[in-house]
Design a protein around this motif. Structure first.
Motif, PDB file in Angstrom:
ATOM      1  N   GLY A  26       0.831  -1.196   0.000  1.00 52.81           N
ATOM      2  CA  GLY A  26       0.000   0.000   0.000  1.00 52.81           C
ATOM      3  C   GLY A  26       0.865   1.245   0.000  1.00 52.81           C
ATOM      4  O   GLY A  26       2.086   1.172   0.157  1.00 52.81           O
TER       5      GLY A  26
ATOM      6  N   ALA B  78       1.047   5.367   1.473  1.00 55.72           N
ATOM      7  CA  ALA B  78       0.595   6.516   2.240  1.00 55.72           C
ATOM      8  C   ALA B  78       1.031   7.722   1.409  1.00 55.72           C
ATOM      9  O   ALA B  78       2.167   8.181   1.497  1.00 55.72           O
ATOM     10  CB  ALA B  78       1.227   6.536   3.621  1.00 55.72           C
TER      11      ALA B  78
ATOM     12  N   GLU C 157      -8.511   3.027   4.183  1.00 51.61           N
ATOM     13  CA  GLU C 157      -7.256   2.304   4.001  1.00 51.61           C
ATOM     14  C   GLU C 157      -6.242   3.169   3.267  1.00 51.61           C
ATOM     15  O   GLU C 157      -6.568   4.205   2.707  1.00 51.61           O
ATOM     16  CB  GLU C 157      -7.484   1.027   3.199  1.00 51.61           C
ATOM     17  N   PHE C 158      -4.994   2.660   3.297  1.00 50.27           N
ATOM     18  CA  PHE C 158      -3.973   3.183   2.408  1.00 50.27           C
ATOM     19  C   PHE C 158      -4.182   2.441   1.089  1.00 50.27           C
ATOM     20  O   PHE C 158      -4.214   1.206   1.085  1.00 50.27           O
ATOM     21  CB  PHE C 158      -2.570   2.898   2.953  1.00 50.27           C
TER      22      PHE C 158
ATOM     23  N   LEU D 172       0.841  -6.795   5.135  1.00 50.52           N
ATOM     24  CA  LEU D 172       0.765  -5.474   4.508  1.00 50.52           C
ATOM     25  C   LEU D 172       2.044  -4.676   4.717  1.00 50.52           C
ATOM     26  O   LEU D 172       2.472  -4.475   5.852  1.00 50.52           O
ATOM     27  CB  LEU D 172      -0.422  -4.694   5.096  1.00 50.52           C
TER      28      LEU D 172
ATOM     29  N   VAL E 235       3.495  -0.904   3.684  1.00 53.06           N
ATOM     30  CA  VAL E 235       3.073   0.403   3.177  1.00 53.06           C
ATOM     31  C   VAL E 235       4.293   1.302   3.012  1.00 53.06           C
ATOM     32  O   VAL E 235       5.181   1.326   3.864  1.00 53.06           O
ATOM     33  CB  VAL E 235       2.037   1.064   4.121  1.00 53.06           C
TER      34      VAL E 235
ATOM     35  N   TRP F  42     -10.507   2.512  10.236  1.00 55.31           N
ATOM     36  CA  TRP F  42      -9.530   1.939   9.316  1.00 55.31           C
ATOM     37  C   TRP F  42      -9.682   0.435   9.194  1.00 55.31           C
ATOM     38  O   TRP F  42     -10.091  -0.240  10.140  1.00 55.31           O
ATOM     39  CB  TRP F  42      -8.109   2.266   9.797  1.00 55.31           C
TER      40      TRP F  42
ATOM     41  N   ASP G   2      -4.447  -2.012   8.453  1.00 54.74           N
ATOM     42  CA  ASP G   2      -3.854  -0.680   8.330  1.00 54.74           C
ATOM     43  C   ASP G   2      -3.730   0.048   9.667  1.00 54.74           C
ATOM     44  O   ASP G   2      -2.896   0.942   9.818  1.00 54.74           O
ATOM     45  CB  ASP G   2      -4.687   0.193   7.386  1.00 54.74           C
TER      46      ASP G   2
ATOM     47  N   LEU H  21      -0.433   0.928  11.396  1.00 53.08           N
ATOM     48  CA  LEU H  21       0.381   1.884  10.635  1.00 53.08           C
ATOM     49  C   LEU H  21      -0.160   3.301  10.760  1.00 53.08           C
ATOM     50  O   LEU H  21       0.593   4.267  10.630  1.00 53.08           O
ATOM     51  CB  LEU H  21       0.478   1.444   9.176  1.00 53.08           C
TER      52      LEU H  21
END
Length: 140
Positions: A10, A12, A37-38, A86, A88, A119, A123, A126
């Motif tokens: 993902g 950001a 979400e991202f 995940l 990111v 969220w 995620d 994070l």
């Protein structure tokens, strides 16, 4: 039987001038729909997480991004359908199309505003890491 491991990348997306991050609200008809979400998606065979993140943004937003450093550590979260791993990365937009495919809307938020959203569980850890980050200090 062991659950399937799903590797996901993902982004950001940050605006360093405004000190804001882009959050996407998942379409209601998708897994964990209606949550924030991202943006990102599954890492395909032979892809690095960074390549996957870049490709997913091109597919989901029709936008190009520059990938930066990783946000926090890779998160492992067990859902009913499998275990999501995940990763990111911070990113900045090179284009601004926002042709939303997987999201019903996107919003630019300050680091302290992100905690107010519901969220996606993977995620969430994070988001806490993001709140401690000064976007102006991220190098691309």
């Amino acid at each position: 039987m062991a659950k399937k491991i799903i590797r996901v990348a993902g982004v950001a997306i940050i605006d360093q001038k405004e000190n804001k991050v882009l959050a996407g609200k998942r379409n209601a008809d998708r897994l964990v729909g209606g949550m924030w979400e991202f943006p990102g998606g599954k890492i395909e065979k032979g892809e690095t997480p960074q390549e996957a993140a870049k490709r997913e943004l091109e597919e989901e937003f029709h936008d190009e991004v520059k990938i930066g450093p990783q946000l926090g550590k890779t998160v492992s979260y067990e859902y009913d359908f499998g275990i999501v791993e995940l990763t990111v990365f911070f990113a900045k937009l090179l284009t601004h199309n926002f042709d939303l495919i997987a999201h019903s809307k996107v919003e630019w938020l300050s680091a302290d505003q992100v905690a107010n959203l519901k969220w996606v569980p993977a995620d969430a850890p994070l988001v806490k890491e993001l709140a401690k980050t000064s976007f102006k200090d991220i190098n691309f």
